[in-house]
Design a protein around this motif. Structure first.
Motif, PDB file in Angstrom:
ATOM      1  N   ARG A 364       0.845  -1.193   0.000  1.00  0.00           N
ATOM      2  CA  ARG A 364       0.000   0.000   0.000  1.00  0.00           C
ATOM      3  C   ARG A 364       0.883   1.246   0.000  1.00  0.00           C
ATOM      4  NH1 ARG A 364      -5.226   1.339   0.799  1.00  0.00           N
ATOM      5  NH2 ARG A 364      -5.691   3.369   1.729  1.00  0.00           N
ATOM      6  N   THR A 365       0.444   2.283  -0.725  1.00  0.00           N
ATOM      7  CA  THR A 365       1.181   3.539  -0.734  1.00  0.00           C
ATOM      8  C   THR A 365       0.241   4.691  -0.444  1.00  0.00           C
ATOM      9  OG1 THR A 365       2.765   4.879  -1.984  1.00  0.00           O
ATOM     10  CG2 THR A 365       0.871   4.030  -3.207  1.00  0.00           C
ATOM     11  N   GLY A 366       0.803   5.777   0.058  1.00  0.00           N
ATOM     12  CA  GLY A 366       0.019   6.968   0.330  1.00  0.00           C
ATOM     13  C   GLY A 366       0.373   8.065  -0.634  1.00  0.00           C
ATOM     14  N   ARG A 367       1.590   8.632  -0.495  1.00  0.00           N
ATOM     15  CA  ARG A 367       2.010   9.748  -1.355  1.00  0.00           C
ATOM     16  C   ARG A 367       3.027   9.342  -2.404  1.00  0.00           C
ATOM     17  NH1 ARG A 367       4.628  13.785   2.169  1.00  0.00           N
ATOM     18  NH2 ARG A 367       5.143  12.004   3.492  1.00  0.00           N
ATOM     19  N   ASP A 368       3.740   8.257  -2.184  1.00  0.00           N
ATOM     20  CA  ASP A 368       4.810   7.850  -3.082  1.00  0.00           C
ATOM     21  C   ASP A 368       4.272   7.104  -4.304  1.00  0.00           C
ATOM     22  OD1 ASP A 368       7.414   7.804  -3.810  1.00  0.00           O
ATOM     23  OD2 ASP A 368       8.112   6.546  -2.170  1.00  0.00           O
ATOM     24  N   SER A 369       5.004   7.198  -5.412  1.00  0.00           N
ATOM     25  CA  SER A 369       4.713   6.393  -6.605  1.00  0.00           C
ATOM     26  C   SER A 369       5.722   5.252  -6.645  1.00  0.00           C
ATOM     27  CB  SER A 369       4.828   7.236  -7.880  1.00  0.00           C
ATOM     28  OG  SER A 369       3.836   8.231  -7.917  1.00  0.00           O
ATOM     29  N   ILE A 370       5.204   4.035  -6.711  1.00  0.00           N
ATOM     30  CA  ILE A 370       6.058   2.854  -6.640  1.00  0.00           C
ATOM     31  C   ILE A 370       5.668   1.883  -7.740  1.00  0.00           C
ATOM     32  CG2 ILE A 370       6.708   0.858  -5.226  1.00  0.00           C
ATOM     33  CD1 ILE A 370       6.099   2.572  -2.768  1.00  0.00           C
ATOM     34  N   TRP A 371       6.675   1.283  -8.365  1.00  0.00           N
ATOM     35  CA  TRP A 371       6.470   0.275  -9.393  1.00  0.00           C
ATOM     36  C   TRP A 371       6.956  -1.056  -8.821  1.00  0.00           C
ATOM     37  CZ3 TRP A 371       4.696   2.577 -14.037  1.00  0.00           C
ATOM     38  CH2 TRP A 371       4.814   3.962 -14.095  1.00  0.00           C
ATOM     39  N   LEU A 372       6.066  -2.018  -8.697  1.00  0.00           N
ATOM     40  CA  LEU A 372       6.398  -3.313  -8.110  1.00  0.00           C
ATOM     41  C   LEU A 372       6.727  -4.317  -9.202  1.00  0.00           C
ATOM     42  CD1 LEU A 372       3.581  -3.376  -5.432  1.00  0.00           C
ATOM     43  CD2 LEU A 372       6.026  -3.090  -4.997  1.00  0.00           C
ATOM     44  N   GLY A 373       7.852  -5.062  -9.017  1.00  0.00           N
ATOM     45  CA  GLY A 373       8.301  -5.958 -10.068  1.00  0.00           C
ATOM     46  C   GLY A 373       8.382  -7.421  -9.712  1.00  0.00           C
ATOM     47  N   ALA A 374       8.716  -7.755  -8.465  1.00  0.00           N
ATOM     48  CA  ALA A 374       8.857  -9.171  -8.109  1.00  0.00           C
ATOM     49  C   ALA A 374       8.821  -9.332  -6.593  1.00  0.00           C
ATOM     50  CB  ALA A 374      10.170  -9.744  -8.654  1.00  0.00           C
ATOM     51  N   LEU A 375       8.406 -10.500  -6.148  1.00  0.00           N
ATOM     52  CA  LEU A 375       8.511 -10.872  -4.736  1.00  0.00           C
ATOM     53  C   LEU A 375       8.768 -12.362  -4.661  1.00  0.00           C
ATOM     54  CD1 LEU A 375       5.740 -12.399  -3.427  1.00  0.00           C
ATOM     55  CD2 LEU A 375       4.789 -10.169  -3.988  1.00  0.00           C
ATOM     56  N   TYR A 376       9.400 -12.792  -3.571  1.00  0.00           N
ATOM     57  CA  TYR A 376       9.694 -14.207  -3.411  1.00  0.00           C
ATOM     58  C   TYR A 376       9.718 -14.552  -1.931  1.00  0.00           C
ATOM     59  CZ  TYR A 376      14.201 -11.918  -3.142  1.00  0.00           C
ATOM     60  OH  TYR A 376      15.216 -11.042  -2.835  1.00  0.00           O
ATOM     61  N   VAL A 377       9.461 -15.794  -1.611  1.00  0.00           N
ATOM     62  CA  VAL A 377       9.427 -16.223  -0.214  1.00  0.00           C
ATOM     63  C   VAL A 377      10.153 -17.549  -0.062  1.00  0.00           C
ATOM     64  CG1 VAL A 377       7.275 -15.040   0.364  1.00  0.00           C
ATOM     65  CG2 VAL A 377       7.204 -17.380  -0.501  1.00  0.00           C
ATOM     66  N   ALA A 378      10.736 -17.727   1.110  1.00  0.00           N
ATOM     67  CA  ALA A 378      11.305 -19.000   1.540  1.00  0.00           C
ATOM     68  C   ALA A 378      10.877 -19.190   2.982  1.00  0.00           C
ATOM     69  CB  ALA A 378      12.828 -18.997   1.411  1.00  0.00           C
ATOM     70  N   VAL A 379       9.961 -20.124   3.219  1.00  0.00           N
ATOM     71  CA  VAL A 379       9.318 -20.289   4.523  1.00  0.00           C
ATOM     72  C   VAL A 379       9.389 -21.755   4.926  1.00  0.00           C
ATOM     73  CG1 VAL A 379       7.157 -20.066   5.804  1.00  0.00           C
ATOM     74  CG2 VAL A 379       7.780 -18.329   4.115  1.00  0.00           C
ATOM     75  N   ASP A 380       9.680 -22.009   6.201  1.00  0.00           N
ATOM     76  CA  ASP A 380       9.737 -23.387   6.694  1.00  0.00           C
ATOM     77  C   ASP A 380       8.442 -24.121   6.411  1.00  0.00           C
ATOM     78  OD1 ASP A 380      12.255 -22.938   7.670  1.00  0.00           O
ATOM     79  OD2 ASP A 380      11.647 -22.720   9.765  1.00  0.00           O
ATOM     80  N   ALA A 381       8.558 -25.332   5.889  1.00  0.00           N
ATOM     81  CA  ALA A 381       7.405 -26.196   5.670  1.00  0.00           C
ATOM     82  C   ALA A 381       7.226 -27.172   6.828  1.00  0.00           C
ATOM     83  CB  ALA A 381       7.562 -26.973   4.364  1.00  0.00           C
ATOM     84  N   ARG A 382       8.275 -27.344   7.621  1.00  0.00           N
ATOM     85  CA  ARG A 382       8.229 -28.284   8.739  1.00  0.00           C
ATOM     86  C   ARG A 382       9.304 -27.905   9.730  1.00  0.00           C
ATOM     87  NH1 ARG A 382       8.944 -33.466   6.236  1.00  0.00           N
ATOM     88  NH2 ARG A 382      11.179 -33.140   6.440  1.00  0.00           N
ATOM     89  N   ARG A 383       9.035 -28.038  11.037  1.00  0.00           N
ATOM     90  CA  ARG A 383      10.021 -27.779  12.072  1.00  0.00           C
ATOM     91  C   ARG A 383      10.333 -29.062  12.818  1.00  0.00           C
ATOM     92  NH1 ARG A 383      13.281 -23.934  11.569  1.00  0.00           N
ATOM     93  NH2 ARG A 383      13.613 -23.801  13.800  1.00  0.00           N
TER      94      ARG A 383
END
Length: 383
Positions: A364-383
């Protein structure tokens, strides 16, 4: 994703800390990176363009391993000028801005960063990729982009092409193998391109990579100049925890009229005591403009705001390249303020509510202009 390797613990994140010598790259080779194994459009020299690309899954795996990345910006403020006058005050302000003073790209006359000593390139920067010893690269993708309209107007024909040199190697041409995002809005002429570079990274491994000839414009306007690159690499290693690995990309603009983007990453079960991280690539976020935020929900309880010491929860896209708030990866140059380019890795420990079975991300943005290009995640599947 950022260096999600577990060699040293920092709030649940593991980072590789191996050292690599500087690689000087001056030769050019015309060969293209082969991506035929995973990209059916590979070899197409002029990829098609779209003004908007909805975020979609690029890669997903559940395996013992993680994600690492290399990144850098391609343009910065001037401290000297061959064809323009740079005053002592301007040069001093530029140095202070690079060191992290709250300053944005529209305040400066911006010029290309070019480190390779090759007269055939007009911009080039380096960053270190740290693949853990014994790991196998599963997937690697290079993202690059920038603003084509500042003091000059760059033609879009070169948006889908960059030069890349692996550690100790020579330049080779990398061509976008997928739809190129290109949109003129809010005073900017913005784009992002990407390519599957798995064979190259699998062969070359860790070290300093150089990316050159990113199509980006110099100069000074109210919008500002910006551009950069990020290489995202998923790997598999038997001794690492079992993790969900996912890469999503697209091209979405946030501004005063379009203030929020929500991306659902689908099923992603969160174990009790699980750890993880999320990386984000974006353009033109300013350190002095508050109001942009990032929240992560797991399908249970309230979504949590994400941030750290370098990226406040009220200004997460702020021209930084950090890992959990620290300038962790080796870069050349390694300016704290990238003046318009973000490639950050966030610790998700506090957002991973036990028992959650999905992951939803909201920008979310308020006053800034932002261009979003990529996101990635690495999250534990098991502990």
């Amino acid at each position: 994703m950022r260096d999600l390797v577990l060699h040293g613990v920092r709030r649940g994140l593991l980072f590789a800390v191996t050292a690599t010598a500087v690689v000087a790259v001056t030769a050019m080779a015309p060969a293209s990176v082969s991506t035929a194994s995973t990209a059916p459009d590979s070899g197409v020299r002029a990829a098609k363009e779209a003004t908007r690309i909805p975020f979609a899954e690029r890669y997903r795996a559940v395996q013992h391993g993680g994600i690492v990345r290399a990144a850098n910006s391609a343009i910065t403020c001037r401290t000297t000028g061959e064809f323009t006058v740079v005053t002592a005050a301007d040069a001093s302000a530029c140095v202070a801005a690079r060191d992290g003073v709250t300053a944005s790209n529209d305040q400066f006359d911006m010029f290309y960063t070019d480190l390779d000593e090759d007269p055939n390139t007009y911009n080039s920067t380096r960053s270190e990729l740290r693949v853990p010893a014994g790991a196998t690269v599963s997937y690697a993708r290079l993202y690059w982009g920038g603003n084509l309209r500042v003091g000059e107007q760059k033609p879009p024909e070169d948006n889908g092409r960059v030069l890349m040199a692996e550690p100790g190697g020579s330049y080779r041409e990398v061509l976008s193998d997928t739809l190129i995002a290109h949109r003129t809005a809010a005073g900017a002429d913005a784009y992002q391109a990407s390519a599957d570079i798995t064979p190259l990274v699998r062969s070359a491994g860790s070290g300093l990579y150089t990316v050159a000839q990113i199509n980006v414009a110099m100069g000074r306007t109210a919008v500002g100049a910006w551009g950069g690159w990020t290489m995202v690499v998923a790997y598999e290693r038997a001794e690492d925890p079992l993790r969900h690995l996912a890469i999503w990309d697209g091209f979405e603009a946030l501004d005063a009229k379009n203030q929020e983007l929500r991306v659902g990453l689908g099923k992603l079960r969160t174990p009790a005591g699980g750890t993880g991280a999320m990386g984000v690539v974006s353009y033109d976020g300013d350190p002095g403009t508050a109001g942009d935020s990032l929240t992560v929900g797991t399908g249970r309880g309230k979504a949590r705001s994400v941030g750290d010491t370098a990226n406040s929860t009220d200004n997460v896209m702020n021209s930084s390249i950090t890992d959990a708030g620290v300038n962790q990866i080796k870069r050349q140059p390694a300016y704290k303020n990238s003046l318009g380019y973000d490639s950050d890795l966030f610790d998700l420990r506090e957002a991973l509510v036990p028992g959650g079975d999905t992951m939803n991300v909201s920008f979310r943005t308020g006053r800034d202009s932002i261009w979003l290009g990529a996101l990635y995640v690495a999250v534990d599947a098991r502990r």
